[in-house]
Design an enzyme around this catalytic site. Structure first.
Site, short mmCIF file in Angstrom:
data_model
loop_
_atom_site.label_atom_id
_atom_site.label_comp_id
_atom_site.label_asym_id
_atom_site.label_seq_id
_atom_site.Cartn_x
_atom_site.Cartn_y
_atom_site.Cartn_z
CB CYS A 57 -0.99 0.06 1.24
SG CYS A 57 -1.89 1.47 1.14
CG HIS B 89 -6.97 -2.12 -5.98
ND1 HIS B 89 -6.65 -3.39 -5.40
CD2 HIS B 89 -6.81 -1.29 -4.95
CE1 HIS B 89 -6.15 -3.14 -4.13
NE2 HIS B 89 -6.65 -2.07 -3.96
CB CYS C 244 -3.94 4.52 -5.44
SG CYS C 244 -4.08 2.63 -5.27
CG HIS D 86 -2.94 5.62 1.39
ND1 HIS D 86 -3.45 4.34 1.10
CD2 HIS D 86 -2.99 5.62 2.57
CE1 HIS D 86 -4.12 3.77 2.12
NE2 HIS D 86 -4.20 4.74 3.09
O1 PYC Z 1 -1.79 3.63 -2.00
O2 PYC Z 1 -1.42 1.74 -2.55
C1 PYC Z 1 -2.06 2.55 -2.14
C2 PYC Z 1 -3.41 2.02 -1.84
C3 PYC Z 1 -4.02 0.69 -2.02
C4 PYC Z 1 -5.25 0.81 -1.72
C5 PYC Z 1 -5.36 2.00 -1.05
N1 PYC Z 1 -4.31 2.64 -1.14
#
Ligand code: PYC
Length: 310
Positions: A88, A208, A236, A90
């Protein structure tokens, strides 16, 4: 259930809840093995920590664990309201800013272990983090889907630490006020992927969906639907990484060129390809997080919703 000690932050509007103490015992083994144990046996604990009434659908948890490699600064298992994440972006930015806020991590470069491999993370200042993500690649290009209610949709399947279906278009509707319609569209695309049996490598579920369009204020704007149905308030990190891999595969992005990707709430990551190895690219991305709270979550045995709204 014992109390759970957390620190909350947000990265470009997307929340991260770092669990410092009170997590489940996942035993030994690699982070991938510990992730499998968490998935098999700790859904109620997961829901209690990130779902309402203590959290909400967009909340991403970050369970601190011993790393695979003792030289790493930390191991982490990211989870949301329906399961776990491979990586992830973020959340890693939120994790470093949180550990620094607590006095546990100095500025500079660190290794963070995740179930899908180690990532490099450099704390540039108290709020800014640069991530060297796991390698990203485009798995399939130009996959056509018949999406009920939306017609033919063409997109790419790519890995950026999680699996994404990316749909590029000249669309100007990737805005906060259209989030309900975008969520319905991206959910229909995800259903169509499942119905058509389109997967990532080794049959992995594509959980996703990323809708991408132009914007005057960055190189691209994206809407990302997360596995539980919430949308990512940040650009993301793993989705931006998957996008870099697709851009590179199309010959539209050379290593080192900075790509600014913007979310539907207008927050931005700067990202670039650091290195190329065959079909894989090594993405780097930079973003900022802010600590928003520190808490001890309590779970009263008489509380009918102690395991969250499910
Ligand atoms: O920032 O990779 C990311 C992420 C995945 C799901 C929510 N944020």
């Amino acid at each position: 259930m014992t109390d759970v000690q957390v620190v909350d932050s947000h990265t470009g509007g997307e929340p991260t809840r770092v669990v410092l103490a009170g997590g489940p015992d996942l035993g030994g083994g690699s982070l991938a093995e510990r992730r499998a144990r968490f998935d098999a046996a700790h859904g109620a604990w997961r829901d209690a920590v990130v779902r309402e009434p203590r959290g909400h659908a967009a909340m991403v948890g970050a369970l601190l664990l011993p790393p695979d490699d003792p030289a790493a600064a930390a191991g982490v298992l990211f989870f949301n309201d329906v399961g776990t994440l491979g990586m992830c972006g973020h959340g890693t930015i939120g994790l470093l800013v949180t550990l620094h806020h607590l006095g546990h991590l100095a500025l500079g470069e660190h290794r963070i272990d995740t179930p899908v491999g180690p990532v490099g993370a450099t704390l540039l200042d108290a709020r800014t983090v640069e991530i060297a993500n796991v390698p990203a690649y485009r798995h399939r290009a130009g996959v056509a889907l018949d999406v009920p209610g939306y017609g033919r949709v063409v997109g790419d399947v790519a890995w950026g630490g999680n699996w994404f279906f990316l749909v590029h278009g000249d669309r100007r509707d990737l805005r906060l006020d259209t989030v309900a319609a975008l969520t319905a569209e991206a959910s229909a695309i995800r259903d169509a992927l499942e119905a058509a049996g389109v997967t990532g490598a080794d049959g992995a579920v594509i959980d996703h969906v990323e809708l991408i369009g132009p914007t005057a204020s960055a190189d691209a704007r994206s809407f990302v639907l997360c596995p539980g149905g919430a949308y990512d308030r940040s650009p993301c990190g793993t989705g931006t990484s998957a996008h870099l891999a697709c851009l590179h595969a199309e010959g539209r992005l050379t290593p080192g060129r900075v790509w600014r990707q913007e979310s539907v709430v207008g927050s931005r990551f700067e990202a670039w390809i650091d290195a190329v190895d065959g079909a894989q690219v090594r993405p780097r991305l930079r973003g900022q997080a802010f600590v928003t709270g520190e808490a001890r979550l309590r779970f009263h045995p008489d509380d009918p919703f102690r395991f969250g709204l499910r």
